[in-house]
Design a protein around this motif. Structure first.
Motif, PDB file in Angstrom:
ATOM      1  N   VAL A  18      84.026  85.838  19.531  1.00  0.00           N
ATOM      2  CA  VAL A  18      84.065  85.220  20.857  1.00  0.00           C
ATOM      3  C   VAL A  18      83.626  83.772  20.693  1.00  0.00           C
ATOM      4  CG1 VAL A  18      83.084  85.261  23.180  1.00  0.00           C
ATOM      5  CG2 VAL A  18      83.625  87.395  22.024  1.00  0.00           C
ATOM      6  N   TYR A  19      84.391  82.862  21.309  1.00  0.00           N
ATOM      7  CA  TYR A  19      84.140  81.436  21.116  1.00  0.00           C
ATOM      8  C   TYR A  19      84.014  80.700  22.447  1.00  0.00           C
ATOM      9  CZ  TYR A  19      85.715  82.719  16.475  1.00  0.00           C
ATOM     10  OH  TYR A  19      85.835  83.331  15.263  1.00  0.00           O
ATOM     11  N   TYR A  20      83.693  79.438  22.364  1.00  0.00           N
ATOM     12  CA  TYR A  20      83.632  78.522  23.504  1.00  0.00           C
ATOM     13  C   TYR A  20      84.622  77.389  23.236  1.00  0.00           C
ATOM     14  CZ  TYR A  20      79.475  81.026  24.976  1.00  0.00           C
ATOM     15  OH  TYR A  20      78.614  82.008  25.406  1.00  0.00           O
ATOM     16  N   PRO A  21      85.917  77.704  23.257  1.00  0.00           N
ATOM     17  CA  PRO A  21      86.908  76.712  22.841  1.00  0.00           C
ATOM     18  C   PRO A  21      87.042  75.546  23.816  1.00  0.00           C
ATOM     19  CG  PRO A  21      88.004  78.662  23.682  1.00  0.00           C
ATOM     20  CD  PRO A  21      86.536  78.970  23.647  1.00  0.00           C
ATOM     21  N   VAL A  22      87.308  74.385  23.238  1.00  0.00           N
ATOM     22  CA  VAL A  22      87.537  73.157  23.990  1.00  0.00           C
ATOM     23  C   VAL A  22      88.958  72.698  23.702  1.00  0.00           C
ATOM     24  CG1 VAL A  22      86.845  70.746  24.271  1.00  0.00           C
ATOM     25  CG2 VAL A  22      85.105  72.496  23.840  1.00  0.00           C
ATOM     26  N   PHE A  23      89.725  72.444  24.777  1.00  0.00           N
ATOM     27  CA  PHE A  23      91.086  71.936  24.646  1.00  0.00           C
ATOM     28  C   PHE A  23      91.095  70.487  25.097  1.00  0.00           C
ATOM     29  CE2 PHE A  23      91.447  76.493  25.449  1.00  0.00           C
ATOM     30  CZ  PHE A  23      92.180  76.881  24.339  1.00  0.00           C
ATOM     31  N   GLN A  64      82.998  82.087  26.341  1.00  0.00           N
ATOM     32  CA  GLN A  64      83.122  83.467  25.869  1.00  0.00           C
ATOM     33  C   GLN A  64      84.579  83.927  25.833  1.00  0.00           C
ATOM     34  OE1 GLN A  64      80.413  85.711  28.325  1.00  0.00           O
ATOM     35  NE2 GLN A  64      78.646  85.007  27.159  1.00  0.00           N
ATOM     36  N   ALA A  65      85.391  83.185  25.115  1.00  0.00           N
ATOM     37  CA  ALA A  65      86.813  83.495  24.987  1.00  0.00           C
ATOM     38  C   ALA A  65      87.055  84.209  23.660  1.00  0.00           C
ATOM     39  CB  ALA A  65      87.634  82.218  25.050  1.00  0.00           C
ATOM     40  N   PRO A  66      87.803  85.297  23.681  1.00  0.00           N
ATOM     41  CA  PRO A  66      88.064  86.018  22.433  1.00  0.00           C
ATOM     42  C   PRO A  66      89.058  85.272  21.550  1.00  0.00           C
ATOM     43  CG  PRO A  66      89.293  87.006  24.228  1.00  0.00           C
ATOM     44  CD  PRO A  66      88.427  85.941  24.836  1.00  0.00           C
ATOM     45  N   THR A  67      89.039  85.601  20.285  1.00  0.00           N
ATOM     46  CA  THR A  67      90.006  85.028  19.367  1.00  0.00           C
ATOM     47  C   THR A  67      91.410  85.504  19.746  1.00  0.00           C
ATOM     48  OG1 THR A  67      90.528  84.687  17.030  1.00  0.00           O
ATOM     49  CG2 THR A  67      89.863  86.901  17.666  1.00  0.00           C
ATOM     50  N   GLY A  68      92.415  84.712  19.435  1.00  0.00           N
ATOM     51  CA  GLY A  68      93.784  85.102  19.744  1.00  0.00           C
ATOM     52  C   GLY A  68      94.645  83.923  20.128  1.00  0.00           C
ATOM     53  N   VAL A  86      98.246  78.018  21.295  1.00  0.00           N
ATOM     54  CA  VAL A  86      97.134  77.653  20.422  1.00  0.00           C
ATOM     55  C   VAL A  86      96.453  78.936  19.953  1.00  0.00           C
ATOM     56  CG1 VAL A  86      94.918  76.460  20.303  1.00  0.00           C
ATOM     57  CG2 VAL A  86      96.769  75.506  21.691  1.00  0.00           C
ATOM     58  N   THR A  87      96.241  79.061  18.646  1.00  0.00           N
ATOM     59  CA  THR A  87      95.509  80.200  18.099  1.00  0.00           C
ATOM     60  C   THR A  87      94.046  79.821  18.008  1.00  0.00           C
ATOM     61  OG1 THR A  87      97.449  80.880  16.843  1.00  0.00           O
ATOM     62  CG2 THR A  87      95.333  81.800  16.157  1.00  0.00           C
ATOM     63  N   VAL A  88      93.228  80.465  18.818  1.00  0.00           N
ATOM     64  CA  VAL A  88      91.798  80.155  18.878  1.00  0.00           C
ATOM     65  C   VAL A  88      91.069  80.978  17.828  1.00  0.00           C
ATOM     66  CG1 VAL A  88      89.713  80.330  20.283  1.00  0.00           C
ATOM     67  CG2 VAL A  88      91.830  79.467  21.294  1.00  0.00           C
ATOM     68  N   THR A  89      90.429  80.281  16.888  1.00  0.00           N
ATOM     69  CA  THR A  89      89.632  80.925  15.850  1.00  0.00           C
ATOM     70  C   THR A  89      88.271  80.256  15.695  1.00  0.00           C
ATOM     71  OG1 THR A  89      90.653  79.505  14.185  1.00  0.00           O
ATOM     72  CG2 THR A  89      91.659  81.676  14.535  1.00  0.00           C
ATOM     73  N   SER A  90      87.983  79.290  16.599  1.00  0.00           N
ATOM     74  CA  SER A  90      86.704  78.582  16.568  1.00  0.00           C
ATOM     75  C   SER A  90      86.503  77.921  17.926  1.00  0.00           C
ATOM     76  CB  SER A  90      86.700  77.522  15.461  1.00  0.00           C
ATOM     77  OG  SER A  90      87.587  76.462  15.804  1.00  0.00           O
ATOM     78  N   ASP A  91      85.447  77.125  18.030  1.00  0.00           N
ATOM     79  CA  ASP A  91      85.196  76.397  19.282  1.00  0.00           C
ATOM     80  C   ASP A  91      86.098  75.175  19.434  1.00  0.00           C
ATOM     81  OD1 ASP A  91      83.241  78.221  19.895  1.00  0.00           O
ATOM     82  OD2 ASP A  91      81.577  76.961  19.235  1.00  0.00           O
ATOM     83  N   GLY A  92      86.817  74.812  18.381  1.00  0.00           N
ATOM     84  CA  GLY A  92      87.729  73.670  18.470  1.00  0.00           C
ATOM     85  C   GLY A  92      87.017  72.368  18.171  1.00  0.00           C
ATOM     86  N   PRO A  93      87.442  71.287  18.764  1.00  0.00           N
ATOM     87  CA  PRO A  93      88.410  71.152  19.852  1.00  0.00           C
ATOM     88  C   PRO A  93      89.856  71.279  19.356  1.00  0.00           C
ATOM     89  CG  PRO A  93      87.621  68.983  19.239  1.00  0.00           C
ATOM     90  CD  PRO A  93      86.863  69.988  18.400  1.00  0.00           C
ATOM     91  N   TYR A  94      90.719  71.734  20.254  1.00  0.00           N
ATOM     92  CA  TYR A  94      92.143  71.861  20.007  1.00  0.00           C
ATOM     93  C   TYR A  94      92.851  70.788  20.829  1.00  0.00           C
ATOM     94  CZ  TYR A  94      90.759  76.397  18.178  1.00  0.00           C
ATOM     95  OH  TYR A  94      90.160  77.394  17.457  1.00  0.00           O
ATOM     96  N   THR A  95      93.606  69.914  20.170  1.00  0.00           N
ATOM     97  CA  THR A  95      94.279  68.814  20.861  1.00  0.00           C
ATOM     98  C   THR A  95      95.700  69.216  21.240  1.00  0.00           C
ATOM     99  OG1 THR A  95      92.971  67.188  19.659  1.00  0.00           O
ATOM    100  CG2 THR A  95      95.007  66.396  20.685  1.00  0.00           C
ATOM    101  N   ILE A  96      96.046  68.963  22.500  1.00  0.00           N
ATOM    102  CA  ILE A  96      97.398  69.232  22.998  1.00  0.00           C
ATOM    103  C   ILE A  96      97.966  67.918  23.500  1.00  0.00           C
ATOM    104  CG2 ILE A  96      98.781  70.480  24.693  1.00  0.00           C
ATOM    105  CD1 ILE A  96      96.517  72.634  24.608  1.00  0.00           C
TER     106      ILE A  96
END
Length: 193
Positions: A18-23, A64-68, A86-96
């Motif tokens: 479970v992560y705290y991803p940032v987009f 608290q977002a699950p991986t996927g 986007v495949t979430v496997t960490s807190d990121g950040p993920y750039t779009i």
């Protein structure tokens, strides 16, 4: 998965993915895109019915977002500017990076001098006002626009040599498919002395 044999009372720590991803949502020149509408489809297939809005830094934070795999739909001014998975496997950040483009409207007088304080209005071809700004000291007004065809109007009024001047010009159609510049010339300013 982990199997544990329990024979007496004890404590276990179970680590979840479970992560705290940032987009990070950006325009085509990688500048933050604030106040964009974001719809997210979660790995279990559910999605938010109300949009999330990006911060002034162009961020959307989840807790608290699950991986996927997450499908991210970004709307800019109610126009779909990007859909990304986007495949979430960490807190990121993920750039779009979105298909939102920077259009600079440069307003000049008939003497090629920059005009500060002109109102620039961007409208759709149907005449709906999309955005408006005032030109800066360089005679520029900068807009962030999705792909489309627009009409650009510039309006300027001032007192010049004790004479009231009101003038305008239009550039249409302006097709926006990338960042760029559109030059607008006020043919009646400055007037002859």
């Amino acid at each position: 998965k982990e199997f544990v044999g329990v024979t007496t009372a004890c404590n276990f720590t179970i680590r979840c993915m479970v992560y705290y991803p940032v987009f990070q949502i950006t325009d085509d020149v990688n500048t933050a895109l604030p106040e964009a509408e974001v719809f997210i489809e979660w790995p279990n297939g559910t999605s938010n019915t109300l949009p999330l809005y990006t911060t002034t830094g162009g961020l959307v934070n989840l807790t608290q977002a699950p991986t996927g795999n997450y499908t991210i739909n970004v709307l800019w001014k109610s126009v779909n500017a990007q859909t990304a998975t986007v495949t979430v496997t960490s807190d990121g950040p993920y750039t779009i990076k979105t298909k939102v483009y920077r259009l600079t409207a440069k307003v000049s007088g008939n003497n090629d001098a920059s005009v500060q304080g002109a109102y620039v209005v961007v409208s759709t071809q149907a005449g709906v006002v999309y955005d408006f700004k005032m030109t800066n000291a360089s005679g520029e007004a900068v807009f962030k626009l999705p792909i489309g065809t627009y009409r650009i109007d510039a309006y300027y009024s001032t007192t010049y040599w004790l004479t009231n001047i009101a003038t305008n010009t239009t550039e249409s159609p302006v097709l926006v498919t990338s960042s760029g510049l559109v030059a607008l010339t006020l043919a009646d300013f400055p007037p002859p002395i």
